[in-house]
Design a protein around this motif. Structure first.
Motif, PDB file in Angstrom:
ATOM      1  N   ASN A 184      46.208  44.634  32.662  1.00  0.00           N
ATOM      2  CA  ASN A 184      47.420  43.923  33.076  1.00  0.00           C
ATOM      3  C   ASN A 184      48.677  44.507  32.454  1.00  0.00           C
ATOM      4  O   ASN A 184      49.788  44.305  32.959  1.00  0.00           O
ATOM      5  CB  ASN A 184      47.313  42.440  32.722  1.00  0.00           C
ATOM      6  N   LYS A 195      47.672  42.323  41.107  1.00  0.00           N
ATOM      7  CA  LYS A 195      47.826  41.216  40.169  1.00  0.00           C
ATOM      8  C   LYS A 195      48.776  40.164  40.726  1.00  0.00           C
ATOM      9  O   LYS A 195      49.516  40.400  41.668  1.00  0.00           O
ATOM     10  CB  LYS A 195      48.375  41.747  38.839  1.00  0.00           C
ATOM     11  N   THR A 254      46.924  48.084  41.249  1.00  0.00           N
ATOM     12  CA  THR A 254      47.162  47.223  40.091  1.00  0.00           C
ATOM     13  C   THR A 254      48.495  47.532  39.410  1.00  0.00           C
ATOM     14  O   THR A 254      48.802  46.968  38.364  1.00  0.00           O
ATOM     15  CB  THR A 254      46.029  47.366  39.051  1.00  0.00           C
TER      16      THR A 254
END
Length: 284
Positions: A106, A133, A199
């Motif tokens: 993340n 995300k 991502t």
């Protein structure tokens, strides 16, 4: 619902990152990844022994060494798959040592695996849709609440558009409806890298991305990697094909028994007598 609860939900909703099809990596840190004194033992065996190096922004760096040199263990320590006995990993100026893998991902440090880990019973498109995300539809109440649901649908439409752009970039849009379990090894590698890109990473760690890939797909993968590097992405690559490393990487790090033996340009590595004797047998 009280005014306080409503305000809280609104703030939470507005704080979520918006999917951006044209997002680019953060290039503000000169050395986004810094590894300092990493050590990992398994019983009486030292797999990684005071490994120290840093990766320059926007570069394609190769990490080489024979079997047992500690390459995969180093990758696992960097990405949180293993916890180090000592040492630190710093990413974009933040100490991420020992964080959980999802937390590290993340933050923009994303890895692929030697054996692709796609969801075989889902289509290529479905695999891709799971990657980004901060998807608003992940929270059930947002998917069913009047008014808020429209925002979920809007984001999903934006996400789908971006997914198709990435599929086209990797030239796998023609197999979007194919089940991932039916793909060839090379196609799975393309899918895994495409998912990783969704991502929004700043840096990608690629663990033998060309293993089991035919020459045609290998060339396509390399082309995509170089295109992404030109856009500002940073890569750390583990690969056993020395010719591939020497021809494509700007910087090479050599591991020996868990330690950094030497590092430098491909020309430096080729002319290093210690490396030639220990690993390359004078054939590079």
């Amino acid at each position: 619902m009280s005014e306080t609860e409503s305000g809280s939900e609104t703030n939470e909703f507005e704080s979520e990152a918006k999917i951006d099809a044209t997002s680019t990596p953060d290039v503000s840190v000169e050395y986004p990844l810094q590894v300092d004194g990493l050590r990992k033992t398994f019983g009486g065996i030292t797999a990684v022994d005071d490994a120290t190096f840093q990766i320059e922004n926007g570069t394609l760096t190769g990490l080489i060494g024979p079997n047992g040199a500690g390459k995969s263990t180093t990758f696992n320590l960097i990405t949180g798959m293993l916890k180090p006995d000592k040492g630190t990993v710093t990413f974009n100026g933040e100490d991420i040592t020992g964080m959980e893998p999802h937390a590290i991902a993340n933050k923009g440090l994303v890895r692929t695996f030697q054996i692709a880990r796609e969801l075989e019973d889902m289509t290529v498109l479905e695999n891709m849709m799971l990657a980004p995300k901060n998807q608003r539809g992940e929270k059930l109440w947002r998917s069913v609440t009047p008014g808020v649901r429209n925002d979920v649908i809007e984001q999903e439409e934006e996400l789908l558009e971006r997914v198709w752009e990435v599929l086209e970039f990797f030239e796998i849009d023609h197999i979007a409806e194919e089940y991932a379990g039916n793909l060839s090894g090379g196609q799975r590698k393309l899918l895994e890298m495409a998912r990783a890109l969704l991502t929004d990473p700043d840096m990608l760690l690629l663990d033998e991305p060309f293993a089991g890939v035919n020459p045609s797909l290998e060339k396509r993968l390399l082309t995509h990697i170089h295109e992404l590097r030109e856009q500002g992405y940073t890569f750390l690559l583990v690969e056993h094909d020395m010719d591939l490393i020497m021809e494509n990487c700007e910087h090479v790090i050599v591991l020996h028994q868990g330690r950094v033996l030497t590092e430098g340009t491909p020309a430096d590595i080729k002319s290093n007598e210690e490396v030639i004797e220990a690993y390359l047998g004078g054939n590079v």
